[in-house]
Design a protein around this motif. Sequence first.
Motif, PDB file in Angstrom:
ATOM      1  N   GLY A  27      49.833  54.606   9.205  1.00  0.00           N
ATOM      2  CA  GLY A  27      50.068  56.103   9.365  1.00  0.00           C
ATOM      3  C   GLY A  27      48.729  56.626   8.672  1.00  0.00           C
ATOM      4  N   SER A  28      48.061  57.718   9.322  1.00  0.00           N
ATOM      5  CA  SER A  28      47.003  58.332   8.676  1.00  0.00           C
ATOM      6  C   SER A  28      46.972  59.130   7.299  1.00  0.00           C
ATOM      7  CB  SER A  28      46.434  59.549   9.606  1.00  0.00           C
ATOM      8  OG  SER A  28      46.003  59.055  10.820  1.00  0.00           O
ATOM      9  N   SER A  29      48.302  59.411   7.177  1.00  0.00           N
ATOM     10  CA  SER A  29      48.548  60.043   5.660  1.00  0.00           C
ATOM     11  C   SER A  29      48.614  58.842   4.515  1.00  0.00           C
ATOM     12  CB  SER A  29      49.636  60.722   5.355  1.00  0.00           C
ATOM     13  OG  SER A  29      50.632  60.157   5.861  1.00  0.00           O
ATOM     14  N   PHE A  30      48.670  57.851   5.010  1.00  0.00           N
ATOM     15  CA  PHE A  30      48.911  56.551   4.172  1.00  0.00           C
ATOM     16  C   PHE A  30      47.250  55.933   4.017  1.00  0.00           C
ATOM     17  CE2 PHE A  30      53.190  56.639   5.590  1.00  0.00           C
ATOM     18  CZ  PHE A  30      53.905  56.357   4.591  1.00  0.00           C
ATOM     19  N   THR A  33      44.240  57.932   4.432  1.00  0.00           N
ATOM     20  CA  THR A  33      43.123  58.719   3.923  1.00  0.00           C
ATOM     21  C   THR A  33      43.688  59.799   3.060  1.00  0.00           C
ATOM     22  OG1 THR A  33      42.962  60.262   5.643  1.00  0.00           O
ATOM     23  CG2 THR A  33      41.712  58.199   5.994  1.00  0.00           C
ATOM     24  N   ALA A  34      42.873  60.176   2.110  1.00  0.00           N
ATOM     25  CA  ALA A  34      43.165  61.400   1.306  1.00  0.00           C
ATOM     26  C   ALA A  34      43.128  62.597   2.273  1.00  0.00           C
ATOM     27  CB  ALA A  34      42.417  61.258   0.236  1.00  0.00           C
ATOM     28  N   SER A  35      42.422  62.843   2.993  1.00  0.00           N
ATOM     29  CA  SER A  35      42.296  64.019   3.764  1.00  0.00           C
ATOM     30  C   SER A  35      43.740  64.529   4.680  1.00  0.00           C
ATOM     31  CB  SER A  35      41.002  64.039   4.883  1.00  0.00           C
ATOM     32  OG  SER A  35      40.980  63.046   5.544  1.00  0.00           O
ATOM     33  N   SER A  36      43.919  63.214   5.187  1.00  0.00           N
ATOM     34  CA  SER A  36      45.200  63.557   5.913  1.00  0.00           C
ATOM     35  C   SER A  36      46.435  63.568   5.314  1.00  0.00           C
ATOM     36  CB  SER A  36      45.612  61.996   6.805  1.00  0.00           C
ATOM     37  OG  SER A  36      44.472  61.890   7.633  1.00  0.00           O
ATOM     38  N   ALA A  63      43.098  59.572  10.859  1.00  0.00           N
ATOM     39  CA  ALA A  63      42.073  58.413  10.141  1.00  0.00           C
ATOM     40  C   ALA A  63      41.565  57.489  11.658  1.00  0.00           C
ATOM     41  CB  ALA A  63      43.055  57.441   9.566  1.00  0.00           C
ATOM     42  N   THR A  64      40.798  56.624  11.054  1.00  0.00           N
ATOM     43  CA  THR A  64      40.299  55.766  12.111  1.00  0.00           C
ATOM     44  C   THR A  64      40.672  54.350  11.830  1.00  0.00           C
ATOM     45  OG1 THR A  64      38.168  55.211  10.946  1.00  0.00           O
ATOM     46  CG2 THR A  64      38.351  57.318  12.498  1.00  0.00           C
ATOM     47  N   LEU A  65      40.595  53.555  12.844  1.00  0.00           N
ATOM     48  CA  LEU A  65      40.520  51.964  12.791  1.00  0.00           C
ATOM     49  C   LEU A  65      39.838  51.449  11.642  1.00  0.00           C
ATOM     50  CD1 LEU A  65      41.235  49.148  13.802  1.00  0.00           C
ATOM     51  CD2 LEU A  65      39.397  49.324  15.520  1.00  0.00           C
ATOM     52  N   TYR A  83      54.837  51.819  13.104  1.00  0.00           N
ATOM     53  CA  TYR A  83      54.952  52.541  14.449  1.00  0.00           C
ATOM     54  C   TYR A  83      56.404  52.867  14.801  1.00  0.00           C
ATOM     55  CZ  TYR A  83      50.706  50.652  16.251  1.00  0.00           C
ATOM     56  OH  TYR A  83      49.302  50.385  16.272  1.00  0.00           O
ATOM     57  N   ASP A  84      56.338  54.069  15.523  1.00  0.00           N
ATOM     58  CA  ASP A  84      57.746  54.898  15.524  1.00  0.00           C
ATOM     59  C   ASP A  84      58.298  55.566  14.363  1.00  0.00           C
ATOM     60  OD1 ASP A  84      58.081  55.163  18.498  1.00  0.00           O
ATOM     61  OD2 ASP A  84      58.861  53.007  18.418  1.00  0.00           O
ATOM     62  N   GLY A  85      57.590  55.436  13.523  1.00  0.00           N
ATOM     63  CA  GLY A  85      57.991  56.079  11.978  1.00  0.00           C
ATOM     64  C   GLY A  85      57.023  57.025  11.392  1.00  0.00           C
ATOM     65  N   VAL A  86      55.889  57.246  11.955  1.00  0.00           N
ATOM     66  CA  VAL A  86      55.004  58.183  11.298  1.00  0.00           C
ATOM     67  C   VAL A  86      54.632  59.526  12.145  1.00  0.00           C
ATOM     68  CG1 VAL A  86      54.217  56.830   9.658  1.00  0.00           C
ATOM     69  CG2 VAL A  86      53.142  56.733  11.826  1.00  0.00           C
ATOM     70  N   GLY A  87      55.203  59.464  13.425  1.00  0.00           N
ATOM     71  CA  GLY A  87      55.184  60.560  14.225  1.00  0.00           C
ATOM     72  C   GLY A  87      53.835  60.328  14.812  1.00  0.00           C
ATOM     73  N   ASP A  88      53.003  61.675  15.209  1.00  0.00           N
ATOM     74  CA  ASP A  88      51.687  61.681  15.786  1.00  0.00           C
ATOM     75  C   ASP A  88      50.633  61.763  14.469  1.00  0.00           C
ATOM     76  OD1 ASP A  88      49.732  61.923  17.503  1.00  0.00           O
ATOM     77  OD2 ASP A  88      50.068  64.022  17.993  1.00  0.00           O
ATOM     78  N   SER A  89      50.586  60.596  13.849  1.00  0.00           N
ATOM     79  CA  SER A  89      49.516  60.445  12.728  1.00  0.00           C
ATOM     80  C   SER A  89      49.109  59.246  12.824  1.00  0.00           C
ATOM     81  CB  SER A  89      50.410  60.769  11.475  1.00  0.00           C
ATOM     82  OG  SER A  89      51.064  59.732  11.130  1.00  0.00           O
ATOM     83  N   LEU A  90      49.105  58.470  14.048  1.00  0.00           N
ATOM     84  CA  LEU A  90      48.390  57.130  13.985  1.00  0.00           C
ATOM     85  C   LEU A  90      47.076  57.288  14.046  1.00  0.00           C
ATOM     86  CD1 LEU A  90      51.391  55.572  16.029  1.00  0.00           C
ATOM     87  CD2 LEU A  90      50.777  54.968  13.658  1.00  0.00           C
ATOM     88  N   PRO A  91      46.104  56.283  13.608  1.00  0.00           N
ATOM     89  CA  PRO A  91      44.700  56.287  13.642  1.00  0.00           C
ATOM     90  C   PRO A  91      44.191  56.195  14.859  1.00  0.00           C
ATOM     91  CG  PRO A  91      45.640  54.706  12.047  1.00  0.00           C
ATOM     92  CD  PRO A  91      46.518  55.056  12.873  1.00  0.00           C
ATOM     93  N   ILE A  92      43.061  56.666  15.223  1.00  0.00           N
ATOM     94  CA  ILE A  92      42.271  56.487  16.537  1.00  0.00           C
ATOM     95  C   ILE A  92      41.975  55.162  16.582  1.00  0.00           C
ATOM     96  CG2 ILE A  92      39.986  57.196  17.681  1.00  0.00           C
ATOM     97  CD1 ILE A  92      40.014  59.504  15.609  1.00  0.00           C
ATOM     98  N   GLY A  93      42.240  54.515  17.738  1.00  0.00           N
ATOM     99  CA  GLY A  93      42.077  53.148  17.936  1.00  0.00           C
ATOM    100  C   GLY A  93      43.424  52.331  17.665  1.00  0.00           C
TER     101      GLY A  93
END
Length: 394
Positions: free
Chosen positions: A266-269, A271-274, A311-313, A338-348
């Motif tokens: 999950g992106s918020s896990f 990067t600090a920006s997310s 976030a990115t790969l 997966y299926d737990g962080v909504g639409d926040s998954l990293p690019i890639g």
Amino acid sequence: MTLRYSLCALALMISGVHAKDYQASELAHRLAQQNILIDTHIDVPYRLKEQWDDVSKATKSGDFDYPRAVKGGLNAPFMSIYIPANLEFEGKGKSYQLANQLIDGMEALAFRAPDKFAIAYSTKDIYVHFKQKKMSIAMGMENGSPIEGELKNLKHFFDRGVRYITLAHSQSNHISDSSYDIRRKWKGLSPFGKKLVTEMNKIGMLIDVSHISDAAFYQTMEISKVPVIASHSSLRKYTPGFERNMDDKMLKALKKNGGVIQINFGSSFVTASSRSWYDVRNKAQKAAQQSGNTPTDFAAAYRAKNPFPFATLEQVLDHIDHVVKLIGIDHVGIGSDYDGVGDSLPIGLKDVSTYPNLVQGLLDRNYTQGQIKKILGGNTLRVWRQAEEYARQF
């Protein structure tokens, strides 16, 4: 668990990076397919409770279904028996009820598609199913609330196939304080929680230290006689102040314990920006509510005007790199959420078909095939096997 939004494509355009930019090599695909690939945290059970779908076939929604998982090489997902952390469930019989219903759903999935799935109760099952070309459904319980203060319930859920328990979730419960909860009721583990950790060791149930407070983590390290896991956590180094992630001192304690941290995608896990994007959005929502100008779907409206910083790969790989450099290759794995962080998954890494992208990234960073095998599943199998071996003496 969060709501899913459908603005992923817009955010990708704004970032200037497209999923097609990630092209895993034939070797990366082969490594994903030919090795046991364990993801220790996928939230399919609760997703299907909210809106049922047949994940044995291709689905239009969600991050997991069988065809995509096969494409990605996933052959041993730990399905999360997730129990919401609120007073409606804690200590009133509802947690126990919901947990059993979610387990029923996974058993039904394996029953309906026996050529594709089989419930895994042991490490031996994982190997057997792998040879049979079946996908193992292992289960972990996210939030120990269903134990409801009764050790007999621990045995009940073990017998039903649960092989790890996340001691708490986003609020403190009768077992442990939560990293998210500012009320530190127990100053770590409760008296029952300390007893439960010992009993989990004796029965062969893995202890999951994701979500719990720092104090509870260190108390667990002192009590547990076998390695623990952090089934879906990332690193505080990249998200300063976010207690839900682990800092370097905790990682060193994890190494001493022999455990494994499975990195959350999950992106918020990551990067600090997310992470800060959510903080700013929440403040904006609170202000809108106070002014009486809250849109029907504030989150979607806010996101349309303020694109989410995915976030990115590469940033996920940075977390893996840091664990390996600090405590070694034997202590890191995959816990995507997966299926737990909504639409926040990293690019890639947008769904279960994309594990080869992760493998390619590891190859590009000069990880050997043997090291990649450990990250994909070898490390998790080791700690699970150690839990099984310790329990045999009782």
